[in-house]
Design an enzyme around this catalytic site. Sequence first.
Site, PDB file in Angstrom:
ATOM      1  N   SER A 144      34.172  22.263 -43.532  1.00  0.00           N
ATOM      2  CA  SER A 144      34.969  21.375 -42.672  1.00  0.00           C
ATOM      3  C   SER A 144      34.179  20.851 -41.470  1.00  0.00           C
ATOM      4  O   SER A 144      34.483  19.788 -40.943  1.00  0.00           O
ATOM      5  CB  SER A 144      36.212  22.123 -42.191  1.00  0.00           C
ATOM      6  OG  SER A 144      35.830  23.324 -41.558  1.00  0.00           O
ATOM      7  N   ASP A 161      41.155  26.704 -31.406  1.00  0.00           N
ATOM      8  CA  ASP A 161      40.129  26.541 -32.449  1.00  0.00           C
ATOM      9  C   ASP A 161      38.788  26.315 -31.755  1.00  0.00           C
ATOM     10  O   ASP A 161      38.547  25.250 -31.182  1.00  0.00           O
ATOM     11  CB  ASP A 161      40.509  25.341 -33.333  1.00  0.00           C
ATOM     12  CG  ASP A 161      39.455  25.026 -34.392  1.00  0.00           C
ATOM     13  OD1 ASP A 161      38.321  25.552 -34.300  1.00  0.00           O
ATOM     14  OD2 ASP A 161      39.761  24.242 -35.313  1.00  0.00           O
ATOM     15  N   HIS A 202      35.741  24.021 -34.616  1.00  0.00           N
ATOM     16  CA  HIS A 202      35.623  22.579 -34.852  1.00  0.00           C
ATOM     17  C   HIS A 202      35.430  21.817 -33.542  1.00  0.00           C
ATOM     18  O   HIS A 202      35.651  22.371 -32.469  1.00  0.00           O
ATOM     19  CB  HIS A 202      36.854  22.097 -35.621  1.00  0.00           C
ATOM     20  CG  HIS A 202      36.973  22.768 -36.969  1.00  0.00           C
ATOM     21  ND1 HIS A 202      37.796  23.847 -37.194  1.00  0.00           N
ATOM     22  CD2 HIS A 202      36.311  22.545 -38.113  1.00  0.00           C
ATOM     23  CE1 HIS A 202      37.650  24.252 -38.443  1.00  0.00           C
ATOM     24  NE2 HIS A 202      36.755  23.484 -39.030  1.00  0.00           N
TER      25      HIS A 202
END
Length: 404
Positions: free
Chosen positions: A135, A380, A383
């Site tokens: 990702s 998070d 990312h």
Amino acid sequence: MNPPSTSAPSSTAALLRKIRLSPHLLSLLGLILFVVVLYDEENKLGERLAFAIGEGEKDCDIFQGRWVRDESLPFYEESDCPYIQPQLTCQEHGRPDKGYQHWRWQPHGCSLPRFNATLMLESLRGKRMMYVGDSVNRGQFVSLVCLLHRIIPENGKSMKTLGSLTVFTAKEYNATIEFYWAPFLLESNSDEALVHRITDRIVRKGSINKHGNHWKAVDIIVFNTYLWWITGLEHFKILQGSFEDEVKDIVELPTEEAYSLAMESMLEWCNKHMDPKKTRVFFISMSPSHKKSVDWGSPPGGNCYNETSMIDDPTYWESDCKKSIMNVISQVFSRSKVPITFLNITQLSSYRKDAHTSIYKKQWITLTPQQIANPMSYADCVHWCLPGIQDTWNELLFSKLFYP
Ligand SMILES: *[C@@H]1O[C@H](CO)[C@@H](O)[C@H](O)[C@H]1NC(C)=O
Ligand SMILES: *[C@@H]1O[C@H](CO)[C@@H](O)[C@H](O)[C@H]1NC(C)=O
Ligand SMILES: *[C@@H]1O[C@H](CO)[C@@H](O)[C@H](O)[C@H]1NC(C)=O
Ligand SMILES: *[C@@H]1O[C@H](CO)[C@@H](O)[C@H](O)[C@H]1NC(C)=O
């Protein structure tokens, strides 16, 4: 019966007699040989990598440098790029600050060429560029699409996802920029593009073609693989047979060895399918996360949440990024027959604890009252917001693509 074989020795003998007779001729031959060797060397130096239009400055490592404030950045506004996935649109999800968008990477020894979307898109005419990995690499794929899409008219572009493959098409250019989900590069039990949260991860040895069959005939390929290998355990499960086997033959290898298997397979695949005269291969080093505030000397218990400044210790190295894995990368690449352009973004990204999506992203699962009361618990820190640091990674890619 074979005339040349009888005449050859006599002409060689004659030549030898001549040489013996003439020391001048001998030195002349020596000179010719010298010139030929020199010419050959020149030729090798002149053999440019595909896509190159110039050379990078010698002795300048573009990955060593510092972040400098640049108000002319970002290259695009979050709201102007409809392709950013809702996990990365930080402003839309309430991030109060924008400072993280205004940093330019300045190498110590030289300057990066200015990113030129026209040049990039023209160079991709009739070609396919593909990002392969996890990702984080998907984020970098989207960053490139955002950097390029503005110069393509509205009806001249499209974005489609089918299973593991997402394709951005620039119609008039007959060009595609693609992303292929393969977090380990090899076949694994985490290959499902949407539902892949698996804690007991298993990777199948020697299975690169499972995914690799979808990467054939690509002109520029950009690999990453790291996050998924890091399970918190020292060992990693490797399947020796097939996932269909009733009794699975699984061995546990040290993570470094398991990672090395994937890297070797990737090189073999490139050796077979990537023509070094026409295509380019990139590999991106591990992307750091910022999950433990003690790492940067803040009180324990914190993470990237509420961080708006970067780490200014130039020697800072994020503890999540295993040096032992970096060593595997350099060992494997040092034996590579295919030219691989290595984008060593780990250190420069380690400074950027301010650049993660944190809590400012789409939450797929409804948050509990306890979580809402403690935002740190669901931040998070893996990312990165877009626009942001991954645009820099693509500037570095741009630099190495055209000025290797
Ligand atoms: C960008 O690249 C195009 C195509 O090569 C070139 O014509 C143009 O001058 C470049 N722009 C800048 C600002 O360098
Ligand atoms: C379009 O690009 C593909 C490669 O991605 C190439 O095979 C094809 O020939 C190109 N078509 C045209 C019309 O240029
Ligand atoms: C966020 O950081 C600021 C200082 O940068 C601090 O004043 C504030 O209390 C922090 N907020 C939370 C919720 O931790
Ligand atoms: C990447 O850069 C770091 C320092 O910034 C260095 O320690 C490491 O050896 C480099 N990795 C490779 C494979 O060259």
